[in-house]
Design a protein around this motif. Structure first.
Motif, PDB file in Angstrom:
ATOM      1  N   LYS A 242      19.492  40.282  40.124  1.00 35.77           N
ATOM      2  CA  LYS A 242      21.171  40.092  39.367  1.00 35.77           C
ATOM      3  C   LYS A 242      22.473  40.017  39.897  1.00 35.77           C
ATOM      4  O   LYS A 242      22.277  41.505  40.836  1.00 35.77           O
ATOM      5  CB  LYS A 242      20.786  41.178  38.576  1.00 35.77           C
ATOM      6  N   ALA A 243      23.258  39.717  39.075  1.00 34.92           N
ATOM      7  CA  ALA A 243      24.395  38.953  40.213  1.00 34.92           C
ATOM      8  C   ALA A 243      25.284  39.238  39.080  1.00 34.92           C
ATOM      9  O   ALA A 243      25.621  39.146  38.251  1.00 34.92           O
ATOM     10  CB  ALA A 243      24.357  37.637  40.983  1.00 34.92           C
ATOM     11  N   PHE A 244      26.541  39.901  39.820  1.00 37.15           N
ATOM     12  CA  PHE A 244      28.240  40.677  39.283  1.00 37.15           C
ATOM     13  C   PHE A 244      29.399  39.690  39.595  1.00 37.15           C
ATOM     14  O   PHE A 244      28.627  39.486  40.966  1.00 37.15           O
ATOM     15  CB  PHE A 244      28.034  41.395  39.130  1.00 37.15           C
ATOM     16  N   ILE A 245      30.297  39.297  39.421  1.00 37.53           N
ATOM     17  CA  ILE A 245      30.799  39.106  39.869  1.00 37.53           C
ATOM     18  C   ILE A 245      32.454  40.002  39.032  1.00 37.53           C
ATOM     19  O   ILE A 245      32.157  39.996  38.048  1.00 37.53           O
ATOM     20  CB  ILE A 245      31.381  37.317  38.799  1.00 37.53           C
ATOM     21  N   LYS A 246      32.927  39.641  40.013  1.00 38.08           N
ATOM     22  CA  LYS A 246      34.259  40.404  39.561  1.00 38.08           C
ATOM     23  C   LYS A 246      35.737  40.541  40.316  1.00 38.08           C
ATOM     24  O   LYS A 246      35.659  40.371  41.552  1.00 38.08           O
ATOM     25  CB  LYS A 246      33.651  41.923  39.901  1.00 38.08           C
TER      26      LYS A 246
ATOM     27  N   LYS B 115      31.789  33.012  32.783  1.00 37.02           N
ATOM     28  CA  LYS B 115      30.896  33.913  33.733  1.00 37.02           C
ATOM     29  C   LYS B 115      29.984  34.128  33.335  1.00 37.02           C
ATOM     30  O   LYS B 115      29.455  34.243  35.235  1.00 37.02           O
ATOM     31  CB  LYS B 115      31.531  35.248  33.037  1.00 37.02           C
ATOM     32  N   VAL B 116      29.136  33.614  32.522  1.00 34.27           N
ATOM     33  CA  VAL B 116      27.628  34.073  32.660  1.00 34.27           C
ATOM     34  C   VAL B 116      26.935  32.969  34.044  1.00 34.27           C
ATOM     35  O   VAL B 116      26.313  33.450  34.709  1.00 34.27           O
ATOM     36  CB  VAL B 116      27.020  34.315  31.031  1.00 34.27           C
ATOM     37  N   THR B 117      27.715  31.872  32.934  1.00 30.38           N
ATOM     38  CA  THR B 117      26.965  30.555  34.066  1.00 30.38           C
ATOM     39  C   THR B 117      26.985  30.786  35.840  1.00 30.38           C
ATOM     40  O   THR B 117      26.345  30.498  36.566  1.00 30.38           O
ATOM     41  CB  THR B 117      27.841  29.513  33.880  1.00 30.38           C
TER      42      THR B 117
ATOM     43  N   ASP C  96      38.986  30.927  37.234  1.00 33.26           N
ATOM     44  CA  ASP C  96      39.170  30.751  36.149  1.00 33.26           C
ATOM     45  C   ASP C  96      37.748  31.165  35.331  1.00 33.26           C
ATOM     46  O   ASP C  96      37.635  31.412  33.946  1.00 33.26           O
ATOM     47  CB  ASP C  96      39.661  29.591  35.718  1.00 33.26           C
ATOM     48  N   SER C  97      36.632  31.486  36.382  1.00 36.21           N
ATOM     49  CA  SER C  97      34.966  31.958  36.009  1.00 36.21           C
ATOM     50  C   SER C  97      35.491  32.904  35.204  1.00 36.21           C
ATOM     51  O   SER C  97      34.623  33.616  34.642  1.00 36.21           O
ATOM     52  CB  SER C  97      33.998  31.507  36.815  1.00 36.21           C
ATOM     53  N   LEU C  98      36.517  33.943  35.390  1.00 41.69           N
ATOM     54  CA  LEU C  98      36.301  35.308  35.154  1.00 41.69           C
ATOM     55  C   LEU C  98      37.236  35.445  33.452  1.00 41.69           C
ATOM     56  O   LEU C  98      37.154  36.425  32.737  1.00 41.69           O
ATOM     57  CB  LEU C  98      36.834  36.223  35.652  1.00 41.69           C
ATOM     58  N   GLN C  99      36.969  33.822  32.890  1.00 42.32           N
ATOM     59  CA  GLN C  99      37.762  33.962  31.651  1.00 42.32           C
ATOM     60  C   GLN C  99      37.290  33.994  30.590  1.00 42.32           C
ATOM     61  O   GLN C  99      37.818  35.124  29.763  1.00 42.32           O
ATOM     62  CB  GLN C  99      39.207  32.686  32.120  1.00 42.32           C
TER      63      GLN C  99
END
Lengths: 159, 112
Positions: A69-73, A106-108, A98-101
């Motif tokens: 399971k991954a996260f982006i931050k 973010k989920v994709t 802009d993926s975190l907006q």
């Protein structure tokens, strides 16, 4: 004098919900931005490490155990511990600034990252990245054992 | 086995070079700023006192290894290093950003 907080560098998060997790730098913002006037970087890390797969496991079990399971931050440099390892996974196209907006972006992005991480795990390369950091707690002081071995302390002095 | 005993002469020369850096160059004192200077690749040499806690010492050495920056283990504790910098406080680690007129960076790095 060499800049080492560059894309593809493997780092360990030190603070926050994901403390102790390994991550890879995707994009670094050395001089910060207007919203974050400090050096920070966009990382993609592992929220849930894949379990240990043994020879006895059926293929269904192996598939289940190899899930990541991954996260982006966005993380401040101060909250990262850089390592000498790198992870050459091409995440620049999936994860952008802009993926975190919005939540669905973010989920994709996280789902795509998860896929890439799983592919890489199945090839058996970068084994260090996909193993949990072993942590030892003694009298409420937490030492990262993996980490100490890495930087060369064999003899921990608990003072 | 035993590290080569540092003669008084070389020790004094480090102090002299450090004094020259304090006067003419740029430096930062303290653990947080040392790490900052290594992260943004401004640091050229890192000096660590001998009573620095081993975990912190190893961490600074690791950062310096990643940044390919020399580390000098000062022959004295943080009180001595503070005095050598001309300060009235203790200095456990410092980073030299710009040596100014001193040749400390050229003559020290190989030294462990």
């Amino acid at each position: 004098m060499v800049k080492f907080l560059k894309p593809n560098k493997a780092v360990i998060l030190l603070q926050g919900r994901y403390a102790g997790r390994k991550a890879v730098i995707i994009k670094s913002f050395d001089d910060g931005t207007r919203e974050r006037p400090y050096g920070h970087c966009l990382v993609a890390g592992i929220k849930k490490y894949p379990s240990k797969v043994i020879r006895k496991d059926s293929s269904k079990k192996t598939a289940k155990k190899s899930r990541v399971k991954a996260f982006i931050k966005l993380v401040n440099y101060q909250h990262l511990m850089p390592t000498r390892y790198t992870l050459d996974v091409d995440l620049k196209d999936i994860v952008a600034a802009d993926s975190l907006q919005t939540k669905d972006k973010k989920v994709t992005a996280a789902k795509e990252t998860k896929k890439r991480f799983e592919e890489r795990f199945k090839t058996g390369k970068n084994r260090w990245f996909f193993t949990k950091l072993r942590v030892y707690s003694y009298n409420h002081v937490v030492f990262a054992i993996d980490w100490c071995l890495e930087i060369g302390i064999e003899d921990l002095d608990f003072t | 086995m035993v590290a080569a005993k540092k003669t008084k002469k070389t020790h004094e020369s480090i102090n002299n070079r450090l004094a020259l850096v304090m006067k003419s160059g740029k430096y930062t004192l303290g653990y947080k700023t040392v790490l900052k200077s290594l992260r943004n690749s401004k640091g050229k040499l890192v000096i660590i006192a001998n009573n620095c806690p081993p975990l912190r010492k190893s961490e600074i050495e690791y950062y310096a290894m990643l940044a390919k920056v020399g580390v000098h283990h000062y022959n004295g504790n943080n009180v001595d290093l503070g005095t050598a910098c001309g300060k009235y406080f203790r200095v456990c680690c410092l980073s030299i950003l710009d040596a100014g007129d001193s040749d400390i960076i050229k003559s020290m790095p190989g030294d462990h």
